[in-house]
Design an enzyme around this catalytic site. Structure first.
Site, PDB file in Angstrom:
ATOM      1  N   MET A  35     -10.943 -40.931 -15.417  1.00  0.00           N
ATOM      2  CA  MET A  35      -9.687 -41.502 -14.922  1.00  0.00           C
ATOM      3  C   MET A  35      -9.978 -42.772 -14.130  1.00  0.00           C
ATOM      4  SD  MET A  35      -7.728 -38.007 -13.795  1.00  0.00           S
ATOM      5  CE  MET A  35      -9.248 -37.241 -13.208  1.00  0.00           C
ATOM      6  N   GLY A  68     -14.082 -44.840 -16.581  1.00  0.00           N
ATOM      7  CA  GLY A  68     -14.686 -45.839 -17.440  1.00  0.00           C
ATOM      8  C   GLY A  68     -15.485 -46.852 -16.638  1.00  0.00           C
ATOM      9  N   HIS A 179     -16.827 -44.710 -24.899  1.00  0.00           N
ATOM     10  CA  HIS A 179     -15.367 -44.770 -24.936  1.00  0.00           C
ATOM     11  C   HIS A 179     -14.919 -45.426 -26.244  1.00  0.00           C
ATOM     12  CE1 HIS A 179     -11.293 -44.805 -23.848  1.00  0.00           C
ATOM     13  NE2 HIS A 179     -11.369 -45.238 -22.605  1.00  0.00           N
ATOM     14  N   HIS A 182      -8.168 -44.926 -27.300  1.00  0.00           N
ATOM     15  CA  HIS A 182      -7.047 -45.524 -26.566  1.00  0.00           C
ATOM     16  C   HIS A 182      -6.833 -47.013 -26.783  1.00  0.00           C
ATOM     17  CE1 HIS A 182      -7.963 -42.056 -23.538  1.00  0.00           C
ATOM     18  NE2 HIS A 182      -7.482 -41.623 -24.699  1.00  0.00           N
ATOM     19  N   TYR A 184      -9.194 -49.446 -27.054  1.00  0.00           N
ATOM     20  CA  TYR A 184     -10.205 -50.354 -26.523  1.00  0.00           C
ATOM     21  C   TYR A 184     -11.164 -50.765 -27.648  1.00  0.00           C
ATOM     22  CZ  TYR A 184      -8.158 -49.035 -22.092  1.00  0.00           C
ATOM     23  OH  TYR A 184      -7.260 -48.832 -21.062  1.00  0.00           O
TER      24      TYR A 184
END
Length: 375
Positions: A35, A68, A179, A182, A184
């Site tokens: 988060m 992140g 990651h 979402h 990115y």
């Protein structure tokens, strides 16, 4: 005084089982979801960040996935308050975080991040750096002010992920999470909506997965063979909630198979509501399908313990407590292996301890005001 009910005892029993991811044994099935917090001036996690993660590990979180963290590429980020996973001071701060988590009995992986075309011109920490992506196209379909990545750009970013992973192992982390969700950078390559390349990195699902697979392979080569590499992905994007990488299990397998072959040890399948089926004709959610298709351990996530979408929560809305009987049913039949908890654990550092101790009656509704403290 808490009274342990059969449901509470069942939750404690199922969630307290250890689980293995490559060479790592996680003490239970509860993970902390990543988060973004923006509590790290100049990208350096300070003592407050050490305390934040250490407190949750001491209260029973088995695996912490950090917020992140930007890899060492000038176009990777858009804030000088988001932590970075490169630089002497930044890594020294992260080493203290890992030490605190281990002291609390938990395990920890950093989430390595490059935002790609989400970046806007002039933003810190490197104001002159351009936004980069597979085709220079933003998630909303506009061209923005960025550029399509050259082969040199691709190589530089792949190298930055590998260097960050090597640093994570060197300073005492237990693995890494890449990651790829979402909207990115890595996800921008995976999704046809943002990847319109005509070279080897664009085209069908397998070609669109080439960049992600090369990132995974470079990371895998840089770290020890038993050092876990976790890959987080999603169908939805921040600006396009109905977006989908795959409409069928076959399409999803075409994307995931090259990543598994490149060295992914576990997949973190991000959904907004974990209980929703992913494809018609099956009750399996995205993590369930991912495990079925790849045979790899999976982590599910999405409004765990709360009855309300997390996007609305971050917009200032609260959410009532939601039972986890369905979650436990799915864990019991091995649909997936772990569950990542976001808002509930953000608000209440003791959430895992309460669940593992059978104190479900002590769980509280989500209060959006918790976002202002994040202690």
């Amino acid at each position: 005084m808490s009274i342990t009910s059969p449901a509470a005892s069942r939750a404690a029993e199922i969630l307290s089982r250890p689980v293995s991811i490559n060479g790592l044994t996680v003490p239970n099935r509860i993970a902390m979801a990543p988060m973004t917090r923006m509590f790290s001036p100049d990208g350096i996690p300070g003592e407050d960040v050490v305390s934040y993660y250490g407190r949750r590990a001491a209260a029973g979180v088995g695996l912490i996935v950090t917020e992140g963290t930007y890899v060492g590429h000038e176009s990777a980020g858009q804030s000088d308050r988001v932590p970075r996973f490169h630089g002497a001071e930044q890594l020294a701060g992260w080493a203290k975080v890992a030490e605190a988590v281990h002291a609390g009995g938990g395990t920890i992986v950093p989430q390595l991040w490059h935002i790609g075309m989400v970046r806007k011109q002039g933003e810190p920490p490197y104001a002159d750096a351009p936004a980069v992506g597979p085709s220079g196209i933003r998630v909303d379909g506009t061209e923005g002010t960025g550029k399509a990545m050259t082969q040199r750009d691709l190589d530089d970013v792949i190298g930055a992920f590998a260097e960050a992973a090597a640093a994570a192992e060197r300073i005492g982390f237990d693995g890494v999470e890449l990651h790829g969700a979402h909207g990115y950078l890595i996800d921008q390559f995976l999704w046809a909506g943002t990847n319109r390349r005509t070279d080897a990195y664009g085209g069908d699902a397998v070609a669109r997965a080439k960049f992600a697979a090369e990132v995974v392979a470079a990371v895998r080569e840089t770290v020890s063979a038993d050092f876990p590499v976790i890959f987080r992905y999603s169908q939805w994007k921040q600006e396009v909630y109905r977006a989908r990488l795959a409409e069928t299990p076959e399409e999803l397998e075409a994307i995931l198979a090259p990543l598994a072959a490149a060295g992914v040890d576990a997949f973190h399948a991000s959904t907004r509501r974990y209980w929703l089926p992913e494809f018609d004709g099956s009750d399996l959610n995205l993590a369930g399908w991912t495990k079925k298709l790849t045979g790899k351990p999976t982590i599910t996530v999405g409004s765990v313990g709360l009855d309300g979408d997390f996007v609305k929560g971050f917009a200032g809305e609260g959410a009532p407590v939601k039972g986890i009987d369905d979650l436990l049913d799915r864990l019991e039949r091995d649909e997936f292996d772990m569950v990542a908890v976001g808002r509930a654990l953000l608000q209440d550092p003791e959430w895992a301890a309460k669940v593992l101790d059978g104190r479900l009656d002590e769980l509280k509704p989500f209060d959006a005001a918790a976002l202002r403290t994040l202690s």
